[in-house]
Design an enzyme around this catalytic site. Structure first.
Site, PDB file in Angstrom:
ATOM      1  N   ALA A 123     -64.928  51.197 -26.814  1.00 52.72           N
ATOM      2  CA  ALA A 123     -66.046  50.889 -27.704  1.00 52.72           C
ATOM      3  C   ALA A 123     -65.565  50.440 -29.086  1.00 52.72           C
ATOM      4  O   ALA A 123     -66.297  50.528 -30.063  1.00 52.72           O
ATOM      5  CB  ALA A 123     -66.938  52.117 -27.812  1.00 52.72           C
ATOM      6  N   ASN A 191     -62.929  58.781 -26.753  1.00 53.28           N
ATOM      7  CA  ASN A 191     -61.747  58.051 -26.274  1.00 53.28           C
ATOM      8  C   ASN A 191     -61.237  57.086 -27.329  1.00 53.28           C
ATOM      9  O   ASN A 191     -60.049  56.770 -27.377  1.00 53.28           O
ATOM     10  CB  ASN A 191     -62.092  57.292 -24.991  1.00 53.28           C
ATOM     11  CG  ASN A 191     -62.334  58.247 -23.829  1.00 53.28           C
ATOM     12  OD1 ASN A 191     -61.444  58.971 -23.426  1.00 53.28           O
ATOM     13  ND2 ASN A 191     -63.552  58.268 -23.332  1.00 53.28           N
ATOM     14  N   HIS A 219     -68.728  52.958 -34.694  1.00 51.17           N
ATOM     15  CA  HIS A 219     -67.358  53.406 -34.966  1.00 51.17           C
ATOM     16  C   HIS A 219     -66.784  52.518 -36.066  1.00 51.17           C
ATOM     17  O   HIS A 219     -66.846  51.281 -35.967  1.00 51.17           O
ATOM     18  CB  HIS A 219     -66.467  53.275 -33.732  1.00 51.17           C
ATOM     19  CG  HIS A 219     -66.924  54.079 -32.559  1.00 51.17           C
ATOM     20  ND1 HIS A 219     -67.015  55.451 -32.580  1.00 51.17           N
ATOM     21  CD2 HIS A 219     -67.315  53.702 -31.320  1.00 51.17           C
ATOM     22  CE1 HIS A 219     -67.432  55.879 -31.409  1.00 51.17           C
ATOM     23  NE2 HIS A 219     -67.636  54.843 -30.624  1.00 51.17           N
TER      24      HIS A 219
HETATM   25  N1  LIG Z   1     -62.253  54.239 -22.624  1.00 48.02           N
HETATM   26  C1  LIG Z   1     -63.470  53.789 -22.462  1.00 48.02           C
HETATM   27  O1  LIG Z   1     -63.822  52.724 -22.909  1.00 48.02           O
HETATM   28  C2  LIG Z   1     -64.465  54.602 -21.684  1.00 48.02           C
HETATM   29  C3  LIG Z   1     -65.749  54.120 -21.449  1.00 48.02           C
HETATM   30  C4  LIG Z   1     -66.622  54.866 -20.677  1.00 48.02           C
HETATM   31  C5  LIG Z   1     -66.209  56.078 -20.142  1.00 48.02           C
HETATM   32  N2  LIG Z   1     -64.963  56.528 -20.406  1.00 48.02           N
HETATM   33  C6  LIG Z   1     -64.464  57.779 -19.818  1.00 48.02           C
HETATM   34  O2  LIG Z   1     -64.475  57.591 -18.412  1.00 48.02           O
HETATM   35  C7  LIG Z   1     -64.770  58.831 -17.783  1.00 48.02           C
HETATM   36  C8  LIG Z   1     -65.992  58.638 -16.874  1.00 48.02           C
HETATM   37  O3  LIG Z   1     -67.141  58.347 -17.680  1.00 48.02           O
HETATM   38  P1  LIG Z   1     -68.566  58.187 -17.015  1.00 48.02           P
HETATM   39  O4  LIG Z   1     -69.514  57.924 -18.110  1.00 48.02           O
HETATM   40  O5  LIG Z   1     -68.476  57.234 -15.877  1.00 48.02           O
HETATM   41  O6  LIG Z   1     -68.803  59.681 -16.459  1.00 48.02           O
HETATM   42  P2  LIG Z   1     -69.730  60.133 -15.254  1.00 48.02           P
HETATM   43  O7  LIG Z   1     -69.931  61.597 -15.429  1.00 48.02           O
HETATM   44  O8  LIG Z   1     -70.914  59.248 -15.117  1.00 48.02           O
HETATM   45  O9  LIG Z   1     -68.796  59.914 -13.963  1.00 48.02           O
HETATM   46  C9  LIG Z   1     -67.580  60.598 -13.773  1.00 48.02           C
HETATM   47  C10 LIG Z   1     -67.357  60.759 -12.266  1.00 48.02           C
HETATM   48  O10 LIG Z   1     -66.030  61.205 -12.063  1.00 48.02           O
HETATM   49  C11 LIG Z   1     -66.029  62.293 -11.141  1.00 48.02           C
HETATM   50  N3  LIG Z   1     -64.899  63.162 -11.446  1.00 48.02           N
HETATM   51  C12 LIG Z   1     -64.705  63.916 -12.561  1.00 48.02           C
HETATM   52  N4  LIG Z   1     -63.538  64.571 -12.481  1.00 48.02           N
HETATM   53  C13 LIG Z   1     -62.971  64.215 -11.284  1.00 48.02           C
HETATM   54  C14 LIG Z   1     -61.761  64.547 -10.642  1.00 48.02           C
HETATM   55  N5  LIG Z   1     -60.884  65.408 -11.190  1.00 48.02           N
HETATM   56  N6  LIG Z   1     -61.494  63.984  -9.433  1.00 48.02           N
HETATM   57  C15 LIG Z   1     -62.371  63.123  -8.868  1.00 48.02           C
HETATM   58  N7  LIG Z   1     -63.549  62.771  -9.435  1.00 48.02           N
HETATM   59  C16 LIG Z   1     -63.836  63.316 -10.630  1.00 48.02           C
HETATM   60  C17 LIG Z   1     -67.380  62.976 -11.328  1.00 48.02           C
HETATM   61  O11 LIG Z   1     -67.774  63.684 -10.143  1.00 48.02           O
HETATM   62  C18 LIG Z   1     -68.303  61.800 -11.637  1.00 48.02           C
HETATM   63  O12 LIG Z   1     -68.891  61.256 -10.471  1.00 48.02           O
HETATM   64  C19 LIG Z   1     -65.023  59.851 -18.897  1.00 48.02           C
HETATM   65  O13 LIG Z   1     -63.835  60.588 -19.123  1.00 48.02           O
HETATM   66  C20 LIG Z   1     -65.340  58.995 -20.097  1.00 48.02           C
HETATM   67  O14 LIG Z   1     -64.971  59.628 -21.305  1.00 48.02           O
HETATM   68  C21 LIG Z   1     -64.092  55.815 -21.150  1.00 48.02           C
END
Ligand SMILES: NC(=O)c1ccc[n+]([C@@H]2O[C@H](COP(=O)([O-])OP(=O)(O)OC[C@H]3O[C@@H](n4cnc5c(N)ncnc54)[C@H](O)[C@@H]3O)[C@@H](O)[C@H]2O)c1
Length: 273
Positions: A123, A191, A219
């Site tokens: 982001a 992140n 941000h």
């Molecule tokens: N860097 C970026 O730009 C960015 C952007 C969006 C999300 N994210 C990160 O990505 C991750 C996912 O975000 P989201 O919004 O899709 O979350 P979300 O909760 O919608 O989806 C996460 C999925 O991962 C699964 N999961 C969690 N831990 C697990 C594990 N140890 N093994 C297998 N599956 C597992 C969960 O069951 C869930 O279905 C988060 O950590 C978030 O902070 C980063």
């Protein structure tokens, strides 16, 4: 076509799978996996062109030589749990839960395999310039993240401290600390702090502000270096297809994968700083 596997089938994982399915990312989605198997099954069934298998576990993905790129879109714990096995098996790893990479447990991993760990700008913007400044040495980075109080109220950090944000009229600083402290306090939403730490190699001071005057997640960071001062402000809007995730963060992950899957040699992007 590069073979891709996806760990985590939630908001961002869904956007990435759809981008592959729509041909925006030139790749074959071979596996999806999620701690909640039903989610992985639903995501696989929702795709029109790709027919990924629902993996029984990450070991299955690590063993399959057709998988070249693994995308983690799950959680910091998932990175710490699975990254070593995947990297040791020679895979490229795209990490969305970037916060994991500034935790001390991840240091040996980055030292050994850093060249194959890829981080989207998320982001934020300006990380290319920050990495350039880092060549001359970055002295300090300050990040201020502003959100509407209603978007912070459900954060465990806010609830655990009993912070009352309802009816707030003025901006209130709810958190101040280092990038490492920030990703522990807000593991899903800061992140960007980790991405700044990795790109700059410098200490990052983070402030999280509950601001009733903003309806966007904003941000802003300032990075100081003898080669210049970089000031970046990004106002994020929700993804139109999935309001749980930031539009820019989703696009940045898709763009990184496009580049990675188009490049078949050592010119592949590596943005972990
Ligand atoms: N860097 C970026 O730009 C960015 C952007 C969006 C999300 N994210 C990160 O990505 C991750 C996912 O975000 P989201 O919004 O899709 O979350 P979300 O909760 O919608 O989806 C996460 C999925 O991962 C699964 N999961 C969690 N831990 C697990 C594990 N140890 N093994 C297998 N599956 C597992 C969960 O069951 C869930 O279905 C988060 O950590 C978030 O902070 C980063």
């Amino acid at each position: 076509m590069r073979g891709v596997a996806l760990i985590g089938c939630g908001a961002i994982g869904g956007v990435i799978a759809k981008a592959i399915d729509d041909g925006l990312i030139p790749a074959a989605l071979l596996y999806v996996v999620d701690a909640d198997r039903g989610r992985a099954e639903r995501l696989a069934a929702s795709l029109r062109n790709q027919k990924p298998a629902v993996a029984s576990g990450v070991d299955e993905i690590a063993r399959d030589p057709r998988v070249e790129v693994v995308v983690e879109a799950a959680s910091q714990e998932a990175v710490l749990q699975y990254a070593e096995a995947l990297l040791a098996a020679g895979k490229e790893l795209v990490v969305l839960s970037v916060g994991a990479l500034v935790r001390p447990e991840a240091r040996p991993l980055l030292a050994k395999y850093g060249g194959r760990v890829h981080v989207p700008s998320g982001a934020l913007g300006g990380l290319d310039a920050l990495r350039a400044l880092a060549l001359a040495g970055v002295e300090s980075v300050e990040l201020v993240s502003r959100k509407h109080p209603s978007k912070l109220a459900d954060e465990p950090y806010v609830r655990e401290r009993g912070l009352k944000l309802e009816g707030l009229r003025e901006p209130l600083v709810v958190f101040e600390g280092t990038a490492e402290e920030a990703v522990r306090a807000f593991p899903r939403t800061l992140n960007v702090a980790a991405a700044l730490a990795l790109a700059s190699g410098a200490p990052v001071r983070v402030k999280v502000v509950a601001d009733p005057s903003t309806h966007r997640n904003v941000h802003e960071f300032v990075a100081r270096s003898k080669a210049g001062t970089l000031y970046v402000r990004v106002e994020n809007v929700p993804h139109p297809g999935n309001p749980k995730t930031s539009y820019l963060a989703a696009l940045s992950a898709v763009e990184l994968l496009r580049e990675l899957c188009s490049a078949r040699c050592s010119s592949a992007p590596n943005r972990n700083g």
